[in-house]
Design a protein around this motif. Structure first.
Motif, PDB file in Angstrom:
ATOM      1  N   PHE A  25     -28.240  12.915  -5.622  1.00  0.00           N
ATOM      2  CA  PHE A  25     -27.045  13.330  -4.890  1.00  0.00           C
ATOM      3  C   PHE A  25     -26.353  12.146  -4.242  1.00  0.00           C
ATOM      4  N   GLY A  26     -27.111  11.161  -3.811  1.00  0.00           N
ATOM      5  CA  GLY A  26     -26.506   9.967  -3.242  1.00  0.00           C
ATOM      6  C   GLY A  26     -25.628   9.251  -4.248  1.00  0.00           C
ATOM      7  N   LEU A  76     -24.500  10.663  -7.419  1.00  0.00           N
ATOM      8  CA  LEU A  76     -23.483  11.551  -7.983  1.00  0.00           C
ATOM      9  C   LEU A  76     -22.498  12.033  -6.925  1.00  0.00           C
ATOM     10  N   GLY A  77     -22.944  12.054  -5.662  1.00  0.00           N
ATOM     11  CA  GLY A  77     -22.079  12.488  -4.591  1.00  0.00           C
ATOM     12  C   GLY A  77     -21.132  11.404  -4.099  1.00  0.00           C
ATOM     13  N   LYS A  78     -21.334  10.189  -4.572  1.00  0.00           N
ATOM     14  CA  LYS A  78     -20.418   9.114  -4.197  1.00  0.00           C
ATOM     15  C   LYS A  78     -19.043   9.471  -4.752  1.00  0.00           C
ATOM     16  N   ARG A  79     -18.046   9.327  -3.911  1.00  0.00           N
ATOM     17  CA  ARG A  79     -16.716   9.787  -4.298  1.00  0.00           C
ATOM     18  C   ARG A  79     -16.314   9.281  -5.683  1.00  0.00           C
ATOM     19  N   ASN A 100     -17.691   9.601  -8.683  1.00  0.00           N
ATOM     20  CA  ASN A 100     -18.680   9.471  -9.758  1.00  0.00           C
ATOM     21  C   ASN A 100     -18.860  10.773 -10.536  1.00  0.00           C
ATOM     22  N   GLY A 101     -19.088  11.866  -9.840  1.00  0.00           N
ATOM     23  CA  GLY A 101     -19.279  13.152 -10.517  1.00  0.00           C
ATOM     24  C   GLY A 101     -18.050  13.582 -11.287  1.00  0.00           C
ATOM     25  N   ARG A 153     -16.075   2.195 -10.118  1.00  0.00           N
ATOM     26  CA  ARG A 153     -16.971   3.323 -10.396  1.00  0.00           C
ATOM     27  C   ARG A 153     -17.461   3.298 -11.843  1.00  0.00           C
ATOM     28  N   LEU A 155     -23.429  23.265 -11.556  1.00  0.00           N
ATOM     29  CA  LEU A 155     -22.760  22.983 -10.284  1.00  0.00           C
ATOM     30  C   LEU A 155     -21.320  23.484 -10.293  1.00  0.00           C
TER      31      LEU A 155
END
Length: 110
Positions: free
Chosen positions: A21-22, A24-27, A29-30, A61, A101
């Motif tokens: 999550f750290g 993929l949760g980085k603005r 990336n997901g 990114r 998700l």
């Protein structure tokens, strides 16, 4: 397996999930990964698809995602030279989780 081992395994799993999550949760990336789910894209296509991202942040990114082994950059020497980004096998392995998700968010978030 001893009771103490169960606790250790849970902590290891939690650590792995926190790292996932750290990252993929980085603005962005997901969102970039999800955009590449539909197939390879050039830089300009990605910039148009990911509304609000600047060129410099997109470039940064993409570099991070490539370093993590989730995206690969392919250069065609042309002329003209073209650059294409695509998911690696590791990146494609995330697709089921991203699909889940997305479905969860659509059903549960306003």
């Amino acid at each position: 397996m001893a009771r103490g081992d169960d606790k250790h395994d849970v902590k290891a799993c939690d650590g792995a999930l926190a790292r996932a999550f750290g990252f993929l949760g980085k603005r962005w990336n997901g969102i970039i990964l999800a955009t590449l789910m539909s197939g390879p894209s050039g830089f300009s296509e990605l910039r148009r698809a990911v509304a609000g991202i600047s060129d410099s942040v997109l470039s940064e990114r993409l570099g991070e995602l490539a370093k993590a082994g989730l995206v690969e950059r392919n250069v065609e020497n042309g002329p003209p030279i073209s650059v294409e980004y695509r998911l690696t096998d590791s990146g494609r392995a995330l697709l089921p989780a991203l699909d889940e998700l997305t479905a969860w968010a659509a059903a549960n978030l306003d």
